[in-house]
Design a protein around this motif. Structure first.
Motif, mmCIF file in Angstrom:
data_model
loop_
_atom_site.group_PDB
_atom_site.id
_atom_site.type_symbol
_atom_site.label_atom_id
_atom_site.label_comp_id
_atom_site.label_asym_id
_atom_site.label_seq_id
_atom_site.Cartn_x
_atom_site.Cartn_y
_atom_site.Cartn_z
ATOM 1 N N LEU A 16 10.090 4.946 -5.476
ATOM 2 C CA LEU A 16 8.231 5.171 -5.131
ATOM 3 C C LEU A 16 7.837 4.758 -3.860
ATOM 4 O O LEU A 16 7.278 5.758 -3.062
ATOM 5 C CB LEU A 16 7.919 3.958 -6.236
ATOM 6 N N PHE A 17 9.029 4.222 -3.294
ATOM 7 C CA PHE A 17 8.701 3.755 -1.730
ATOM 8 C C PHE A 17 9.148 3.787 -0.694
ATOM 9 O O PHE A 17 9.686 3.328 0.386
ATOM 10 C CB PHE A 17 8.129 1.706 -2.377
ATOM 11 N N ALA A 18 10.165 4.843 -1.553
ATOM 12 C CA ALA A 18 11.545 5.526 -0.454
ATOM 13 C C ALA A 18 10.065 6.705 0.193
ATOM 14 O O ALA A 18 9.054 7.292 0.529
ATOM 15 C CB ALA A 18 12.085 6.512 -0.520
ATOM 16 N N GLY A 19 9.797 6.845 2.134
ATOM 17 C CA GLY A 19 9.451 6.752 2.503
ATOM 18 C C GLY A 19 8.814 8.440 2.330
ATOM 19 O O GLY A 19 7.947 8.337 2.087
ATOM 20 N N ASP A 20 10.151 9.825 2.368
ATOM 21 C CA ASP A 20 9.682 11.156 1.646
ATOM 22 C C ASP A 20 9.298 11.034 0.601
ATOM 23 O O ASP A 20 8.135 12.307 0.125
ATOM 24 C CB ASP A 20 10.979 11.220 2.391
ATOM 25 N N GLY A 21 10.414 10.240 -0.342
ATOM 26 C CA GLY A 21 9.331 9.946 -1.548
ATOM 27 C C GLY A 21 7.354 9.933 -1.343
ATOM 28 O O GLY A 21 7.231 10.573 -1.819
ATOM 29 N N LEU A 22 7.219 9.145 -0.842
ATOM 30 C CA LEU A 22 5.854 9.140 -0.765
ATOM 31 C C LEU A 22 5.160 9.705 0.218
ATOM 32 O O LEU A 22 3.986 10.214 -0.330
ATOM 33 C CB LEU A 22 5.360 7.961 0.241
ATOM 34 N N GLU A 23 5.939 10.539 0.815
ATOM 35 C CA GLU A 23 5.297 11.264 2.025
ATOM 36 C C GLU A 23 4.935 12.256 0.904
ATOM 37 O O GLU A 23 3.749 12.665 1.270
ATOM 38 C CB GLU A 23 5.870 11.792 2.923
ATOM 39 N N VAL A 24 6.171 12.976 0.378
ATOM 40 C CA VAL A 24 5.920 14.386 -0.562
ATOM 41 C C VAL A 24 4.683 13.660 -2.042
ATOM 42 O O VAL A 24 3.748 15.324 -2.412
ATOM 43 C CB VAL A 24 7.570 14.201 -1.293
ATOM 44 N N ARG A 25 5.029 12.507 -2.488
ATOM 45 C CA ARG A 25 3.674 12.240 -3.754
ATOM 46 C C ARG A 25 1.569 12.716 -2.882
ATOM 47 O O ARG A 25 1.421 13.155 -3.834
ATOM 48 C CB ARG A 25 3.739 10.766 -3.962
ATOM 49 N N ALA A 26 1.842 11.788 -2.078
ATOM 50 C CA ALA A 26 0.818 11.852 -0.710
ATOM 51 C C ALA A 26 0.480 13.980 -0.958
ATOM 52 O O ALA A 26 -0.465 14.211 -1.133
ATOM 53 C CB ALA A 26 0.620 11.363 0.502
ATOM 54 N N MET A 53 -5.093 9.611 -0.631
ATOM 55 C CA MET A 53 -5.702 8.783 0.374
ATOM 56 C C MET A 53 -4.603 7.066 0.655
ATOM 57 O O MET A 53 -4.023 6.913 1.196
ATOM 58 C CB MET A 53 -7.077 8.848 0.462
ATOM 59 N N VAL A 54 -4.461 6.937 -0.060
ATOM 60 C CA VAL A 54 -3.706 5.256 -0.373
ATOM 61 C C VAL A 54 -2.545 5.902 -0.162
ATOM 62 O O VAL A 54 -2.056 4.604 0.825
ATOM 63 C CB VAL A 54 -3.333 5.271 -2.071
ATOM 64 N N TYR A 55 -1.582 7.170 -0.282
ATOM 65 C CA TYR A 55 -0.377 6.536 -0.393
ATOM 66 C C TYR A 55 -0.217 7.492 1.697
ATOM 67 O O TYR A 55 0.776 7.217 2.136
ATOM 68 C CB TYR A 55 0.605 8.179 -0.448
ATOM 69 N N ALA A 56 -1.645 8.351 1.828
ATOM 70 C CA ALA A 56 -1.614 8.932 2.972
ATOM 71 C C ALA A 56 -1.892 7.779 4.435
ATOM 72 O O ALA A 56 -1.526 7.448 5.121
ATOM 73 C CB ALA A 56 -2.502 9.420 3.553
ATOM 74 N N GLN A 60 0.363 6.336 6.694
ATOM 75 C CA GLN A 60 -0.458 7.276 8.700
ATOM 76 C C GLN A 60 -0.294 8.601 8.567
ATOM 77 O O GLN A 60 0.593 8.925 9.959
ATOM 78 C CB GLN A 60 -0.052 6.482 9.952
ATOM 79 N N LEU A 61 -0.584 9.376 7.542
ATOM 80 C CA LEU A 61 -0.138 10.486 7.768
ATOM 81 C C LEU A 61 -1.353 11.164 8.209
ATOM 82 O O LEU A 61 -2.359 11.147 7.910
ATOM 83 C CB LEU A 61 0.016 10.739 6.124
ATOM 84 N N SER A 62 -1.188 12.515 9.075
ATOM 85 C CA SER A 62 -2.068 12.976 9.609
ATOM 86 C C SER A 62 -2.454 13.654 8.344
ATOM 87 O O SER A 62 -4.484 13.906 9.011
ATOM 88 C CB SER A 62 -1.412 14.549 10.680
ATOM 89 N N ILE A 63 -2.172 13.832 6.950
ATOM 90 C CA ILE A 63 -3.320 14.750 6.636
ATOM 91 C C ILE A 63 -4.704 13.591 5.812
ATOM 92 O O ILE A 63 -5.717 14.379 5.469
ATOM 93 C CB ILE A 63 -2.785 14.908 5.000
#
Length: 135
Positions: A16-26, A53-56, A60-63
Motif C-alpha cells: 500500500l505504501f510503496a511509491g509506485d503502488g500509490l501512484e497507480v492507485r491515485a 486526491m489523498v494519494y496524489a 505531490q503528483l501532477s494529476i
C-alpha cells in the motif's frame, strides 16, 4: 472487499505504501472518477476523486490539478458552489508554470470559477427574493 489475514498485514502495508503502488492507485481512482462522472453518477465520482486526491497529495503528483478541475466541475453540476470554488482556487495554486498545459488549465479553472460564482450569486438572489415574498 477481500478479507485480510493478520499475517498478511505487513505485506499489504508494504504494498500500500510503496511509491509506485500509490501512484497507480491515485491514477486508477482518478480514472474511475472520470468514468463515473461520464455516467452521471456524481456522488460516486466525487468519492473516487476525493480518495484519489489523498494519494496524489501524499506523492505531490501532477494529476492534482486535473483532480481539482474534475471536482470543481462536479461540484458545479451538483450545486455545491462553495466546494467548487475551493477546488478552483486549489487547482490554480497548484499549477506549474513550466507545464505545457499551464495556460489552458489556468484559463479553464478561472472560467469555471466565474461560472460557479455567477451560479452562486443567482442562487443567493433567488433565496433573498423568496424570503421577501414570504414576508
Amino acid at each position: 472487499m477481500n478479507a485480510v489475514k493478520i499475517g498478511d498485514y505487513n505485506k499489504l502495508n508494504a504494498e500500500l505504501f510503496a511509491g509506485d503502488g500509490l501512484e497507480v492507485r491515485a491514477v486508477s481512482l482518478f480514472r474511475s472518477a472520470v468514468i463515473s462522472a461520464n455516467e452521471k453518477n456524481y456522488s460516486e465520482a466525487l468519492s473516487f476523486a476525493q480518495e484519489s486526491m489523498v494519494y496524489a497529495n501524499m506523492l505531490q503528483l501532477s494529476i492534482r490539478v486535473g483532480i481539482h478541475k474534475l471536482m470543481a466541475a462536479l461540484c458545479y453540476d451538483v450545486k455545491k458552489y462553495d466546494q467548487g470554488k475551493l477546488h478552483c482556487w486549489h487547482g490554480i495554486q497548484q499549477l506549474n508554470k513550466k507545464d505545457k498545459n499551464y495556460f489552458s488549465d489556468k484559463q479553464y479553472l478561472e472560467t469555471l470559477l466565474r461560472m460557479i460564482e455567477d451560479a452562486r450569486n443567482v442562487k443567493n438572489s433567488e433565496t433573498v427574493i423568496k424570503s421577501i415574498a414570504q414576508h
